[in-house]
Design a protein around this motif. Structure first.
Motif, PDB file in Angstrom:
ATOM      1  N   LEU A 192       0.830  -1.199   0.000  1.00 57.55           N
ATOM      2  CA  LEU A 192       0.000   0.000   0.000  1.00 57.55           C
ATOM      3  C   LEU A 192       0.869   1.254   0.000  1.00 57.55           C
ATOM      4  O   LEU A 192       0.636   2.201   0.762  1.00 57.55           O
ATOM      5  N   GLU A 193       1.872   1.244  -0.861  1.00 60.72           N
ATOM      6  CA  GLU A 193       2.747   2.387  -1.077  1.00 60.72           C
ATOM      7  C   GLU A 193       2.779   2.687  -2.569  1.00 60.72           C
ATOM      8  O   GLU A 193       2.792   1.765  -3.403  1.00 60.72           O
ATOM      9  N   ILE A 194       2.801   3.979  -2.921  1.00 59.30           N
ATOM     10  CA  ILE A 194       2.783   4.354  -4.330  1.00 59.30           C
ATOM     11  C   ILE A 194       3.981   3.767  -5.061  1.00 59.30           C
ATOM     12  O   ILE A 194       3.863   3.280  -6.200  1.00 59.30           O
ATOM     13  N   ALA A 195       5.156   3.781  -4.415  1.00 62.77           N
ATOM     14  CA  ALA A 195       6.361   3.273  -5.070  1.00 62.77           C
ATOM     15  C   ALA A 195       6.209   1.800  -5.431  1.00 62.77           C
ATOM     16  O   ALA A 195       6.602   1.367  -6.532  1.00 62.77           O
ATOM     17  N   ASP A 196       5.640   0.997  -4.514  1.00 62.79           N
ATOM     18  CA  ASP A 196       5.426  -0.433  -4.786  1.00 62.79           C
ATOM     19  C   ASP A 196       4.500  -0.620  -5.981  1.00 62.79           C
ATOM     20  O   ASP A 196       4.775  -1.410  -6.897  1.00 62.79           O
ATOM     21  N   ALA A 197       3.380   0.099  -5.942  1.00 64.27           N
ATOM     22  CA  ALA A 197       2.389  -0.042  -7.006  1.00 64.27           C
ATOM     23  C   ALA A 197       2.950   0.455  -8.330  1.00 64.27           C
ATOM     24  O   ALA A 197       2.690  -0.133  -9.397  1.00 64.27           O
ATOM     25  N   SER A 198       3.746   1.520  -8.288  1.00 59.73           N
ATOM     26  CA  SER A 198       4.327   2.074  -9.513  1.00 59.73           C
ATOM     27  C   SER A 198       5.266   1.073 -10.174  1.00 59.73           C
ATOM     28  O   SER A 198       5.252   0.894 -11.399  1.00 59.73           O
ATOM     29  N   ARG A 199       6.083   0.398  -9.364  1.00 62.82           N
ATOM     30  CA  ARG A 199       6.994  -0.618  -9.920  1.00 62.82           C
ATOM     31  C   ARG A 199       6.205  -1.774 -10.538  1.00 62.82           C
ATOM     32  O   ARG A 199       6.592  -2.306 -11.583  1.00 62.82           O
ATOM     33  N   ALA A 200       5.096  -2.156  -9.878  1.00 65.60           N
ATOM     34  CA  ALA A 200       4.267  -3.237 -10.429  1.00 65.60           C
ATOM     35  C   ALA A 200       3.659  -2.819 -11.763  1.00 65.60           C
ATOM     36  O   ALA A 200       3.595  -3.621 -12.710  1.00 65.60           O
ATOM     37  N   VAL A 201       3.206  -1.568 -11.852  1.00 63.31           N
ATOM     38  CA  VAL A 201       2.638  -1.070 -13.107  1.00 63.31           C
ATOM     39  C   VAL A 201       3.661  -1.147 -14.233  1.00 63.31           C
ATOM     40  O   VAL A 201       3.344  -1.554 -15.363  1.00 63.31           O
ATOM     41  N   VAL A 202       4.900  -0.756 -13.954  1.00 61.57           N
ATOM     42  CA  VAL A 202       5.961  -0.814 -14.971  1.00 61.57           C
ATOM     43  C   VAL A 202       6.135  -2.248 -15.472  1.00 61.57           C
ATOM     44  O   VAL A 202       6.239  -2.499 -16.683  1.00 61.57           O
ATOM     45  N   ARG A 203       6.151  -3.211 -14.539  1.00 61.38           N
ATOM     46  CA  ARG A 203       6.345  -4.618 -14.938  1.00 61.38           C
ATOM     47  C   ARG A 203       5.129  -5.136 -15.718  1.00 61.38           C
ATOM     48  O   ARG A 203       5.284  -5.896 -16.684  1.00 61.38           O
ATOM     49  N   TRP A 204       3.918  -4.744 -15.281  1.00 58.87           N
ATOM     50  CA  TRP A 204       2.727  -5.161 -16.026  1.00 58.87           C
ATOM     51  C   TRP A 204       2.743  -4.599 -17.437  1.00 58.87           C
ATOM     52  O   TRP A 204       2.408  -5.283 -18.391  1.00 58.87           O
ATOM     53  N   ARG A 205       3.117  -3.341 -17.571  1.00 60.14           N
ATOM     54  CA  ARG A 205       3.154  -2.710 -18.893  1.00 60.14           C
ATOM     55  C   ARG A 205       4.144  -3.434 -19.814  1.00 60.14           C
ATOM     56  O   ARG A 205       3.876  -3.647 -21.000  1.00 60.14           O
ATOM     57  N   SER A 206       5.287  -3.832 -19.246  1.00 62.79           N
ATOM     58  CA  SER A 206       6.293  -4.530 -20.064  1.00 62.79           C
ATOM     59  C   SER A 206       5.801  -5.912 -20.488  1.00 62.79           C
ATOM     60  O   SER A 206       6.306  -6.484 -21.459  1.00 62.79           O
ATOM     61  N   SER A 207       4.806  -6.454 -19.746  1.00 61.69           N
ATOM     62  CA  SER A 207       4.239  -7.769 -20.082  1.00 61.69           C
ATOM     63  C   SER A 207       2.985  -7.645 -20.933  1.00 61.69           C
ATOM     64  O   SER A 207       2.351  -8.656 -21.240  1.00 61.69           O
ATOM     65  N   GLY A 208       2.616  -6.424 -21.293  1.00 55.17           N
ATOM     66  CA  GLY A 208       1.447  -6.232 -22.139  1.00 55.17           C
ATOM     67  C   GLY A 208       0.122  -6.283 -21.416  1.00 55.17           C
ATOM     68  O   GLY A 208      -0.938  -6.430 -22.053  1.00 55.17           O
ATOM     69  N   VAL A 209       0.140  -6.172 -20.081  1.00 59.55           N
ATOM     70  CA  VAL A 209      -1.100  -6.243 -19.295  1.00 59.55           C
ATOM     71  C   VAL A 209      -1.976  -5.021 -19.575  1.00 59.55           C
ATOM     72  O   VAL A 209      -1.495  -3.881 -19.568  1.00 59.55           O
ATOM     73  N   THR A 210      -3.268  -5.268 -19.818  1.00 53.54           N
ATOM     74  CA  THR A 210      -4.213  -4.174 -20.065  1.00 53.54           C
ATOM     75  C   THR A 210      -5.326  -4.112 -19.025  1.00 53.54           C
ATOM     76  O   THR A 210      -6.146  -3.192 -19.052  1.00 53.54           O
ATOM     77  N   GLY A 211      -5.367  -5.078 -18.116  1.00 57.75           N
ATOM     78  CA  GLY A 211      -6.372  -5.068 -17.055  1.00 57.75           C
ATOM     79  C   GLY A 211      -5.841  -5.777 -15.825  1.00 57.75           C
ATOM     80  O   GLY A 211      -5.187  -6.813 -15.944  1.00 57.75           O
ATOM     81  N   VAL A 212      -6.102  -5.202 -14.632  1.00 55.59           N
ATOM     82  CA  VAL A 212      -5.583  -5.761 -13.381  1.00 55.59           C
ATOM     83  C   VAL A 212      -6.724  -6.079 -12.423  1.00 55.59           C
ATOM     84  O   VAL A 212      -7.574  -5.219 -12.143  1.00 55.59           O
ATOM     85  N   CYS A 213      -6.734  -7.302 -11.930  1.00 53.54           N
ATOM     86  CA  CYS A 213      -7.633  -7.712 -10.845  1.00 53.54           C
ATOM     87  C   CYS A 213      -6.850  -7.581  -9.539  1.00 53.54           C
ATOM     88  O   CYS A 213      -5.784  -8.177  -9.397  1.00 53.54           O
TER      89      CYS A 213
END
Length: 328
Positions: A220-241
């Protein structure tokens, strides 16, 4: 003004009301089959109120044949708003049946659950997930009459958790998302429910012919979530549950931190429909539970089990419902 520190007794109530202790017991325990005049009953109740009389738990247990305490085991981790609301609803529902809820943090440093059960003389012990066989047997040995859910309920719990994840994923897929991510909380105490929901997401992906979800641990920290977003984007993720709304809102913050937005860059869906979900930017699509109904049904199951009855309930009552908003 000083007050006596001595606790009032039933003998004090009887003396003040001018009746016998047996009559006091009949009135205060609401014993059936006793033809006590209404005037006498009111006199006893008024004396008890005036003396601030409260029966000893041990005496009430002796009179009723069991205690009025229900012991709830909850994970020793940060409780989400959904769980907190369920505990509140369960407490209220049990109170209506004359039962009192006591909570115990499972896994916390301190006494084991069976030891606490024996100490408070709980009649029933309930958990948010089924107890293992060894713990269940220990709780019965500690004096519990009812233990819920039982070990053989693990399949039912898994099915319920999977249905939540499946509902999340199916909605994102219906909105055109072809590669899904899953926001998993870092807290190990939530792992059992998390894995059940993740299995539902994976199952929906498999049914739709999609790859398994890309799992990232999120705090529940912006930095954690931001890093996850970067990794999802690199994997082509377009939707997150996300496991729940709190982690979904963290993902939304991570998107903003990367200069991205939902649902255009990445759709996001949570679970619980907490009050702040509609205030998120953008308002969060989520899965809602009827926690009032869930608390009432759990209380009815406990009361029925204490009475030796089987509790029948509709499998759909209080089930998950989609709440579509702007984030997906």
């Amino acid at each position: 003004m000083t007050r006596s520190s001595r606790r009032s007794t039933s003998e004090d109530v009887a003396r003040a009301a001018g009746v016998s202790r047996t009559t006091v017991s009949f009135v205060l325990n609401n014993r059936p089959g006793q033809s006590i005049p209404e005037e006498t009953r009111q006199r006893v109740l008024e004396a008890a109120r005036r003396l601030d009389y409260r029966p000893h738990a041990s005496a009430r247990t002796l009179a009723a044949g069991r205690s009025e305490l229900v012991l709830l085991s909850i994970p020793d981790t940060r409780l989400g708003p959904g769980t907190s609301r369920f505990v509140e609803e369960l407490t209220t529902a049990l109170t209506e049946h004359g039962l009192t809820l006591v909570t115990h943090l499972a896994g916390a440093h301190g006494r084991l659950l069976p030891d606490v059960c024996a100490t408070v003389n709980a009649s029933a012990v309930v958990g948010l997930s089924p107890f293992d066989t060894e713990t269940t047997e220990a709780l019965y040995r500690a004096g519990a009459e009812v233990v819920l859910p039982l070990p053989d309920s693990r399949g039912d719990l898994g099915d319920a958790m999977e249905s939540v994840g499946r509902l999340q994923a199916e909605y994102l897929i219906s909105q055109g998302c072809r590669v899904l991510g899953y926001a998993m909380p870092v807290q190990p105490g939530l792992r059992e429910m998390t894995e059940g929901r993740l299995a539902g997401v994976a199952g929906a992906c498999a049914t739709a012919g999609l790859a398994p979800p890309v799992v990232e641990e999120v705090g529940l920290e912006i930095a954690d979530a931001s890093r996850a977003v970067v990794r999802w984007r690199s994997s082509g993720v377009t939707g997150v549950c996300a496991y729940n709304d709190e982690f979904a809102i963290a993902v939304l913050a991570g998107l903003r931190d990367q200069g991205l937005g939902a649902p255009g860059d990445m759709a996001v869906i949570g679970v619980d429909d907490i009050p702040t979900a509609r205030l998120a930017a953008p308002p969060l699509t989520t899965i809602r539970f009827d926690v009032h109904e869930a608390g009432r049904r759990r209380a009815e199951a406990i009361v029925a089990a204490l009475a030796g009855r089987q509790h029948e309930q509709s499998p759909d009552a209080g089930g998950p419902q989609l709440v579509p908003r702007s984030s997906a």
